[in-house]
Motif scaffolding. Structure first.
Motif, PDB file in Angstrom:
ATOM      1  N   VAL A   1       0.856  -1.179   0.000  1.00  0.00           N
ATOM      2  CA  VAL A   1       0.000   0.000   0.000  1.00  0.00           C
ATOM      3  C   VAL A   1       0.894   1.233   0.000  1.00  0.00           C
ATOM      4  CG1 VAL A   1      -1.790   1.268   1.242  1.00  0.00           C
ATOM      5  CG2 VAL A   1      -1.785  -1.239   1.274  1.00  0.00           C
ATOM      6  N   ASP A   2       0.695   2.119  -0.963  1.00  0.00           N
ATOM      7  CA  ASP A   2       1.468   3.353  -1.066  1.00  0.00           C
ATOM      8  C   ASP A   2       0.672   4.521  -0.480  1.00  0.00           C
ATOM      9  OD1 ASP A   2       3.540   2.030  -2.308  1.00  0.00           O
ATOM     10  OD2 ASP A   2       2.849   2.498  -4.340  1.00  0.00           O
ATOM     11  N   PRO A   3       1.359   5.572  -0.026  1.00  0.00           N
ATOM     12  CA  PRO A   3       0.643   6.725   0.561  1.00  0.00           C
ATOM     13  C   PRO A   3      -0.491   7.280  -0.306  1.00  0.00           C
ATOM     14  CG  PRO A   3       2.981   6.916   1.010  1.00  0.00           C
ATOM     15  CD  PRO A   3       2.832   5.727   0.090  1.00  0.00           C
ATOM     16  N   PRO A   4      -0.322   7.425  -1.638  1.00  0.00           N
ATOM     17  CA  PRO A   4      -1.420   7.967  -2.448  1.00  0.00           C
ATOM     18  C   PRO A   4      -2.678   7.097  -2.448  1.00  0.00           C
ATOM     19  CG  PRO A   4       0.660   8.121  -3.643  1.00  0.00           C
ATOM     20  CD  PRO A   4       0.916   7.264  -2.453  1.00  0.00           C
ATOM     21  N   ASP A   5      -2.554   5.831  -2.043  1.00  0.00           N
ATOM     22  CA  ASP A   5      -3.727   4.952  -2.035  1.00  0.00           C
ATOM     23  C   ASP A   5      -4.772   5.399  -1.014  1.00  0.00           C
ATOM     24  OD1 ASP A   5      -2.738   3.220  -4.023  1.00  0.00           O
ATOM     25  OD2 ASP A   5      -1.527   2.139  -2.549  1.00  0.00           O
ATOM     26  N   SER A   6      -4.371   6.219  -0.056  1.00  0.00           N
ATOM     27  CA  SER A   6      -5.320   6.712   0.947  1.00  0.00           C
ATOM     28  C   SER A   6      -6.151   7.885   0.433  1.00  0.00           C
ATOM     29  CB  SER A   6      -4.579   7.134   2.220  1.00  0.00           C
ATOM     30  OG  SER A   6      -3.927   6.035   2.826  1.00  0.00           O
ATOM     31  N   ALA A   7      -5.735   8.482  -0.685  1.00  0.00           N
ATOM     32  CA  ALA A   7      -6.428   9.651  -1.227  1.00  0.00           C
ATOM     33  C   ALA A   7      -7.663   9.236  -2.018  1.00  0.00           C
ATOM     34  CB  ALA A   7      -5.483  10.448  -2.119  1.00  0.00           C
ATOM     35  N   PRO A   8      -8.659  10.123  -2.113  1.00  0.00           N
ATOM     36  CA  PRO A   8      -9.855   9.827  -2.903  1.00  0.00           C
ATOM     37  C   PRO A   8      -9.507   9.598  -4.371  1.00  0.00           C
ATOM     38  CG  PRO A   8     -10.210  11.731  -1.489  1.00  0.00           C
ATOM     39  CD  PRO A   8      -8.740  11.440  -1.446  1.00  0.00           C
ATOM     40  N   SER A   9     -10.289   8.743  -5.024  1.00  0.00           N
ATOM     41  CA  SER A   9     -10.069   8.462  -6.444  1.00  0.00           C
ATOM     42  C   SER A   9     -10.769   9.478  -7.337  1.00  0.00           C
ATOM     43  CB  SER A   9     -10.595   7.067  -6.781  1.00  0.00           C
ATOM     44  OG  SER A   9     -12.015   7.019  -6.632  1.00  0.00           O
ATOM     45  N   GLY A  10     -11.788  10.136  -6.798  1.00  0.00           N
ATOM     46  CA  GLY A  10     -12.617  11.029  -7.602  1.00  0.00           C
ATOM     47  C   GLY A  10     -13.883  10.370  -8.083  1.00  0.00           C
ATOM     48  N   PHE A  11     -14.034   9.067  -7.812  1.00  0.00           N
ATOM     49  CA  PHE A  11     -15.234   8.335  -8.183  1.00  0.00           C
ATOM     50  C   PHE A  11     -16.112   8.133  -6.946  1.00  0.00           C
ATOM     51  CE2 PHE A  11     -12.278   7.085 -11.518  1.00  0.00           C
ATOM     52  CZ  PHE A  11     -13.070   7.169 -12.657  1.00  0.00           C
ATOM     53  N   PRO A  12     -17.425   8.088  -7.138  1.00  0.00           N
ATOM     54  CA  PRO A  12     -18.310   7.868  -5.998  1.00  0.00           C
ATOM     55  C   PRO A  12     -18.231   6.435  -5.500  1.00  0.00           C
ATOM     56  CG  PRO A  12     -19.574   7.853  -8.032  1.00  0.00           C
ATOM     57  CD  PRO A  12     -18.170   8.242  -8.404  1.00  0.00           C
ATOM     58  N   GLY A  13     -18.782   6.228  -4.316  1.00  0.00           N
ATOM     59  CA  GLY A  13     -18.833   4.881  -3.770  1.00  0.00           C
ATOM     60  C   GLY A  13     -17.913   4.707  -2.577  1.00  0.00           C
ATOM     61  N   ALA A  14     -18.107   3.606  -1.880  1.00  0.00           N
ATOM     62  CA  ALA A  14     -17.337   3.301  -0.678  1.00  0.00           C
ATOM     63  C   ALA A  14     -17.323   1.800  -0.477  1.00  0.00           C
ATOM     64  CB  ALA A  14     -17.973   3.988   0.536  1.00  0.00           C
ATOM     65  N   PRO A  15     -16.376   1.286   0.312  1.00  0.00           N
ATOM     66  CA  PRO A  15     -16.377  -0.146   0.596  1.00  0.00           C
ATOM     67  C   PRO A  15     -17.685  -0.571   1.255  1.00  0.00           C
ATOM     68  CG  PRO A  15     -14.347   0.892   1.364  1.00  0.00           C
ATOM     69  CD  PRO A  15     -15.282   1.993   0.983  1.00  0.00           C
ATOM     70  N   HIS A  16     -18.049  -1.835   1.085  1.00  0.00           N
ATOM     71  CA  HIS A  16     -19.197  -2.368   1.804  1.00  0.00           C
ATOM     72  C   HIS A  16     -18.993  -2.071   3.290  1.00  0.00           C
ATOM     73  CE1 HIS A  16     -21.832  -5.348   3.678  1.00  0.00           C
ATOM     74  NE2 HIS A  16     -22.460  -5.444   2.506  1.00  0.00           N
ATOM     75  N   PRO A  17     -20.040  -1.618   3.999  1.00  0.00           N
ATOM     76  CA  PRO A  17     -19.873  -1.243   5.415  1.00  0.00           C
ATOM     77  C   PRO A  17     -19.207  -2.312   6.261  1.00  0.00           C
ATOM     78  CG  PRO A  17     -22.034  -0.589   4.628  1.00  0.00           C
ATOM     79  CD  PRO A  17     -21.425  -1.385   3.524  1.00  0.00           C
ATOM     80  N   ALA A  18     -19.555  -3.570   6.040  1.00  0.00           N
ATOM     81  CA  ALA A  18     -18.959  -4.645   6.839  1.00  0.00           C
ATOM     82  C   ALA A  18     -17.484  -4.822   6.507  1.00  0.00           C
ATOM     83  CB  ALA A  18     -19.711  -5.954   6.611  1.00  0.00           C
ATOM     84  N   VAL A  19     -17.115  -4.610   5.242  1.00  0.00           N
ATOM     85  CA  VAL A  19     -15.712  -4.690   4.844  1.00  0.00           C
ATOM     86  C   VAL A  19     -14.931  -3.542   5.482  1.00  0.00           C
ATOM     87  CG1 VAL A  19     -14.119  -4.458   2.896  1.00  0.00           C
ATOM     88  CG2 VAL A  19     -16.133  -5.923   2.696  1.00  0.00           C
ATOM     89  N   ALA A  20     -15.516  -2.350   5.482  1.00  0.00           N
ATOM     90  CA  ALA A  20     -14.862  -1.190   6.089  1.00  0.00           C
ATOM     91  C   ALA A  20     -14.592  -1.430   7.570  1.00  0.00           C
ATOM     92  CB  ALA A  20     -15.719   0.059   5.891  1.00  0.00           C
ATOM     93  N   VAL A  21     -15.552  -2.021   8.267  1.00  0.00           N
ATOM     94  CA  VAL A  21     -15.368  -2.306   9.693  1.00  0.00           C
ATOM     95  C   VAL A  21     -14.249  -3.311   9.892  1.00  0.00           C
ATOM     96  CG1 VAL A  21     -16.437  -3.365  11.720  1.00  0.00           C
ATOM     97  CG2 VAL A  21     -17.730  -1.728  10.355  1.00  0.00           C
ATOM     98  N   ALA A  22     -14.235  -4.357   9.067  1.00  0.00           N
ATOM     99  CA  ALA A  22     -13.212  -5.403   9.206  1.00  0.00           C
ATOM    100  C   ALA A  22     -11.815  -4.877   8.901  1.00  0.00           C
ATOM    101  CB  ALA A  22     -13.539  -6.571   8.282  1.00  0.00           C
TER     102      ALA A  22
END
Length: 235
Positions: free
Chosen positions: A57-78
């Motif tokens: 994982v590189d530092p820029p990977d934490s930045a927004p992509s510019g596309f809508p959407g988000a990880p599945h809530p359960a995946v985000a929690v895990a």
């Protein structure tokens, strides 16, 4: 004669965060194929081994992509912890593109998204957007403490029938191909790859809902792989 002093005990290398993507697609007959490549023999880590695309994982990977959407809530929690969950998904998608030339995503309208980098612009040019909510979290694997290079890798499952681009890559993987499941026994695989593929195939065949099964932690005791539940993320 004097005796030589014992060598100082070397501390284990700290594992770096990484992410990998298991892409499975159905052939015309309905049989599954998995995207795999072989690490060149010159590589210092797992030379000559077939693996799924992935990397650190590189530092820029934490930045927004510019596309809508988000990880599945359960995946985000895990995935919760010091690093934002989206960083692992971005790393898996980026490494897949770099190593295989393929963009894993879903079709979008031409005006959707505001790409924030050349990588995300490649998605836009292909008429695709990252399918964050469609990526399932399979497992986490930590390289043995005896290894000179160590990774703390999160593996995800994606839809191989939803990709764009041309199968090529940057040379980090050879023998790039969609390998039929029936012939996987002919490849050289390590235990982590084997487990991630088997878990992905089971969910793919069952058409399991995202996070219908908890991700296991793959660790090593005396270089033997063990499975355990992941600890609840802090916070």
């Amino acid at each position: 004669m004097g005796t030589s002093a014992p060598s100082p005990r070397r501390s284990p290398v700290k594992p770096v965060d990484a992410a990998g993507l298991v892409l499975i697609r159905a052939t015309k007959s309905g049989e599954p194929e998995i995207l795999l490549g072989r690490r060149p023999s010159r590589m210092g880590f797992l030379p000559g081994i077939h693996v799924m695309p992935g990397g650190r994982v590189d530092p820029p990977d934490s930045a927004p992509s510019g596309f809508p959407g988000a990880p599945h809530p359960a995946v985000a929690v895990a995935l919760g912890g010091k690093r934002p969950p989206i960083a692992f998904l971005h790393a898996a998608l980026r490494e897949t593109f770099e190593e295989t030339g393929l963009l894993a995503g879903i079709p979008i309208a031409g005006t959707e998204g505001r790409p924030t980098s050349p990588f995300w612009q490649a998605y836009r040019d292909a008429g695709l957007a990252p399918d964050y909510a469609g990526l399932d979290y399979l497992c986490r694997a930590i390289t043995p403490v005896t290894s000179k290079r160590r990774f703390n890798t999160r593996f995800f499952l994606g839809n191989g029938n939803h990709v764009g681009g041309n199968l090529a890559g940057n040379g980090e993987l050879e023998d790039l191909a969609w390998h039929p499941v029936a012939k996987l026994g002919e490849l050289t695989l390590v235990d982590v790859t084997q487990y991630a593929m088997e878990t992905a195939l089971a969910r793919w065949k069952a058409k399991s809902a995202i996070r219908s099964s908890a991700a296991k932690l793959l660790n090593y005791r005396k270089d033997i792989m063990t499975l355990s539940r992941q600890r609840r993320p802090p916070g």
